[in-house]
Write a protein that holds these residues in place. Structure first.
Motif, short mmCIF file in Angstrom:
data_model
loop_
_atom_site.label_atom_id
_atom_site.label_comp_id
_atom_site.label_asym_id
_atom_site.label_seq_id
_atom_site.Cartn_x
_atom_site.Cartn_y
_atom_site.Cartn_z
N PHE A 1 4.62 0.39 0.28
CA PHE A 1 4.60 -1.07 0.16
C PHE A 1 5.67 -1.71 1.02
O PHE A 1 5.51 -2.86 1.47
N ALA A 2 6.76 -1.02 1.27
CA ALA A 2 7.78 -1.56 2.16
C ALA A 2 7.24 -1.68 3.59
O ALA A 2 7.50 -2.68 4.28
N LEU B 1 4.95 -4.60 3.67
CA LEU B 1 5.72 -5.83 3.64
C LEU B 1 6.29 -6.16 5.02
O LEU B 1 6.23 -7.32 5.47
N VAL B 2 6.82 -5.17 5.72
CA VAL B 2 7.36 -5.40 7.05
C VAL B 2 6.25 -5.82 8.02
O VAL B 2 6.41 -6.75 8.83
N ALA C 1 3.36 -7.29 7.23
CA ALA C 1 2.89 -8.64 6.88
C ALA C 1 3.89 -9.70 7.34
O ALA C 1 3.49 -10.75 7.86
N ALA C 2 5.18 -9.43 7.19
CA ALA C 2 6.19 -10.39 7.63
C ALA C 2 6.16 -10.55 9.15
O ALA C 2 6.34 -11.67 9.67
N TYR D 1 -1.15 -13.77 5.54
CA TYR D 1 -0.22 -12.65 5.66
C TYR D 1 1.04 -12.89 4.82
O TYR D 1 1.61 -11.94 4.26
N SER E 1 2.58 -10.56 1.88
CA SER E 1 3.99 -10.16 1.77
C SER E 1 4.56 -10.49 0.40
O SER E 1 5.36 -9.72 -0.16
N PHE E 2 4.13 -11.61 -0.19
CA PHE E 2 4.59 -11.94 -1.54
C PHE E 2 4.08 -10.92 -2.56
O PHE E 2 4.82 -10.51 -3.47
N THR F 1 3.23 -7.75 -2.02
CA THR F 1 3.94 -6.47 -1.85
C THR F 1 5.39 -6.57 -2.33
O THR F 1 5.93 -5.62 -2.89
N GLY F 2 6.00 -7.73 -2.11
CA GLY F 2 7.35 -7.93 -2.65
C GLY F 2 7.38 -7.89 -4.17
O GLY F 2 8.32 -7.37 -4.78
N LEU G 1 7.42 -4.35 -5.28
CA LEU G 1 8.77 -3.77 -5.18
C LEU G 1 9.65 -4.24 -6.32
O LEU G 1 10.49 -3.47 -6.82
#
Length: 213
Positions: free
Chosen positions: A10-11, A14-15, A17-18, A33, A37-38, A40-41, A44
């Motif tokens: 997921f990290a 996230l990277v 998507a950001a 996107y 990212s939200f 996946t955050g 985490l």
């Protein structure tokens, strides 16, 4: 081991998507996107036993902020090509800052300190509720900073509303105070109209020298 695999998976998402948020040409795709990212955050946050923050991230940002942003993007005719003209101009500065941030994160993760290497999320006790603990901290130990943050947000909201209420020429608007002061007699007038007699249509009279049929 399973949690570690989930974290790095997921990290990476996230990277990615950001990165797509700032590189996507279509603003709607960039917003989607950002929603990814939200999410996946939030996953985490769930891995770190912060369920309340994870749910808040989805409900507040994905459910309210991003939906509003998507409506604004799709309803307003904004020339995004004009807004993106300075993207490549500031790319070297942004790249430098990104490299410095990445270097700092690598230094923190590879620090020889035993506390950082052996850091792990402690298992909560039975019946532990992080939302309850967070509420107790906000309204006891951090009550004053919480109220100050609320006042700052209120001031920002009032300022944003005030900026949109600037008087413009040729703009029609209604003053609510004037509407409240209006009385019935000033807006409604009852007029008594006499009933008129029904008109009688007479046939035309023949002109002089003409005979009636």
């Amino acid at each position: 081991m399973t949690e570690l695999v989930i974290f790095y998976s997921f990290a990476l998402i996230l990277v990615f998507a950001a990165f797509r948020v700032i590189t996507a040409k279509n603003p709607v795709h960039a917003a989607l996107y950002l929603v990814l990212s939200f999410f996946t955050g939030a996953v985490l946050w769930m891995l770190t036993k912060a369920e309340f923050l994870a749910v808040s991230l989805i409900v507040i940002y994905v459910g309210a902020v991003m939906v509003l942003f998507l409506f604004v993007v799709m309803m307003l005719d904004i020339n995004f090509e004009e807004l993106r003209k300075g993207f490549w101009r500031y790319l070297p500065v942004a790249g430098t800052v990104a490299v410095l941030m990445a270097y700092e994160m690598v230094m923190v993760l590879t620090h020889p300190s035993a506390q950082l290497r052996g850091a792990a999320v402690a298992e909560p006790a039975a019946g532990y509720n992080n939302a309850k603990v967070l509420g107790q901290l906000i309204y006891t130990q951090y009550f004053l900073p919480f109220q100050l943050a609320a006042v700052l947000l209120l001031v920002g909201m009032v300022a944003a509303i005030a900026l949109t209420l600037r008087k413009r020429k040729n703009t029609k608007y209604i003053n609510p105070a004037d509407q409240i002061k209006v009385k019935r007699d000033e807006r409604l007038t009852i007029v008594s109209v006499n009933a008129e007699a029904r008109a009688v249509i007479e046939p035309p009279k023949p002109a002089d020298g003409e005979q009636q049929a």
